[in-house]
Each structure stands twice: as C-alpha cells, then as structure tokens.
Write an enzyme that holds these catalytic residues in place. Structure first.
Site, PDB file in Angstrom:
ATOM      1  CB  CYS A  87      11.223  -4.402   2.422  1.00 16.64           C
ATOM      2  SG  CYS A  87      10.576  -4.158   4.097  1.00 16.64           S
ATOM      3  CG  HIS A 196       8.870  -8.315   0.984  1.00 17.48           C
ATOM      4  ND1 HIS A 196      10.192  -8.600   1.172  1.00 17.48           N
ATOM      5  CD2 HIS A 196       8.528  -7.463   1.983  1.00 17.48           C
ATOM      6  CE1 HIS A 196      10.638  -7.964   2.242  1.00 17.48           C
ATOM      7  NE2 HIS A 196       9.647  -7.263   2.752  1.00 17.48           N
ATOM      8  CD  GLU A 198      11.043 -10.572  -1.678  1.00 19.27           C
ATOM      9  OE1 GLU A 198      11.411 -10.367  -0.507  1.00 19.27           O
ATOM     10  OE2 GLU A 198      10.517  -9.690  -2.393  1.00 19.27           O
TER      11      GLU A 198
END
Length: 235
Positions: A87, A196, A198
C-alpha cells in the site's frame, strides 16, 4: 539460520506492527527499522508497510521516498534483496523509481476498504513463489490513492515481461489500468501491491471465506515465499 526481515517505520506508518507479526508467524525474525537511520541492521529482506507516511503530503509516498534509509533500500534492491512494498510502501517504491508507474487518487475519489479478490499473475518472484500462477486469493484492501497508472509503453513492457504480479478480479476497486494490483521489478526481488497481505495471515483475523468467517490466510504465503527465496539463495 532464521531469516531476519526488517520493517521500516516512517512517521505515519500504521501497519508496521502488523507486518512484524506476520513475519514472526511465518517463522522469521522481524527487525524494526527507523526511517531516519542509515542502518539496515544486517537484515535479509525488507518490508515497507502501509500507512500515511508524512501525512501523504505532496503525493502519497513521495516524501518517504526521500527518507535517509531509502538510500540503503535502493542499494539493497540493486543487490537482489527481497523487498515488499504494501500500500503506502508500494507508493514509496514507485516514487523512489524502484518500481515503474505511479499511484493516483481512486477513480471514485473515495477511500476504499474491502476484502479484495486477486489473481496471482507471476509466481516466480521472491514474494510469490509459494503460490501457483493463476491462483485466486482474497486480501484486505484499504486505500484512497490506489489507482495504478503507467504510460502505454510501460504497460506493454510490464505485460510482455510478466511483471504484473497481481491483478484485481471481480471488481477493480480504484480504477487501476489493466486491473493491476501489484507489480514486480525486472529482477523479481522487489514487489509492490496495494492490498495488505499482513492482514490475512492468521485464522480468526483475516477475510471471510466459505469455510468460516475471518478464516482467510492467503497473505501468509507472501512471507513464506520470502523465507523460501532466502533459503534457496544460501543453499
């Protein structure tokens, strides 16, 4: 030997701790790095996390691309170190010219937050080798400046060289050209994407799947891939 993966914190980073947790869950050692330093502390790979570095003033990622530590990031990229920009980190990589193209305001002029379907277009990079080409995955997305752009020549080169790493499927959430969600450099070690990973590494906290709510863990393979690439490099 346990891989050491650095996560650089910039003023305004929001997802640095999430990236560190994802790295630890994958079995590597997360190493916290600071934007104002010139020391990568001997890490084996790097993550530039999401957020709003320097308040996204000027352009998203533009000021962070000039941070002191980015000189070391550029050197590490040139030497083949695996580097992932997520991002805002993707925005930094394009602003630092480590990846081609640019990222602009979403086509609908609104901040978007959704669980996004992606297709893996290149499974031969340092961050995607745990996937198979054509895999469809779901990764959380949250951005206001995620529209990927590039000139016609650059787009043709990216498509022709297989350097589109991920493509939006189902919905193009931000107006990115060619539905591009992420790209890779010519050497395969630097990858940037807007969603994302994660946030999709642990059952109970990821996207919904047909199996159960919040059970999506597709993002874990990004970090598994980096660890595998590092192990292969030293084998």
């Amino acid at each position: 030997m346990t891989a050491r993966i650095g996560v650089i914190t910039f003023p305004g980073s929001l997802d640095d701790r999430d990236a560190q947790r994802a790295i630890a869950l994958a079995g590597a050692e997360p190493v916290a790095l600071w934007h104002a330093d010139h020391d990568l502390q001997g890490v084996d790979a790097l993550v530039l996390p999401g957020g709003f570095s320097y308040g996204d003033y000027l352009r998203a990622g533009a000021i962070a691309a000039l941070a002191p530590i980015m000189a070391e990031v550029k050197d590490a990229a040139a030497k083949g170190m695996p580097i992932l920009g997520i991002c805002n980190g993707f925005q930094m990589l394009v602003e630092a010219h480590l990846l081609p193209g640019g990222l602009i305001r979403n086509a609908n002029q609104q901040f978007i937050r959704r669980d996004q379907r992606l297709r893996v277009e290149n499974a031969d990079t340092a961050w995607t080798n745990a996937f198979a080409q054509g895999d469809e995955i779901v990764i959380p997305l949250k951005n206001g400046d995620g529209g990927y752009i590039a000139d016609d020549e650059t787009l043709k080169r990216l498509e022709g060289e297989g350097r589109v790493a991920f493509r939006y499927i189902g919905v193009n959430p931000n107006g990115s050209l060619n539905d591009i969600a992420g790209v890779v450099n010519e050497h395969g070690n630097v990858v940037g994407l807007m969603p994302h990973p994660e946030h999709a590494v642990e059952a109970g906290f990821g996207p919904d799947t047909t199996a159960a709510m919040r059970s999506g863990e597709d993002g874990a393979k990004f970090f598994d891939s980096a660890i595998a690439a590092l192990a292969k490099a030293v084998a």
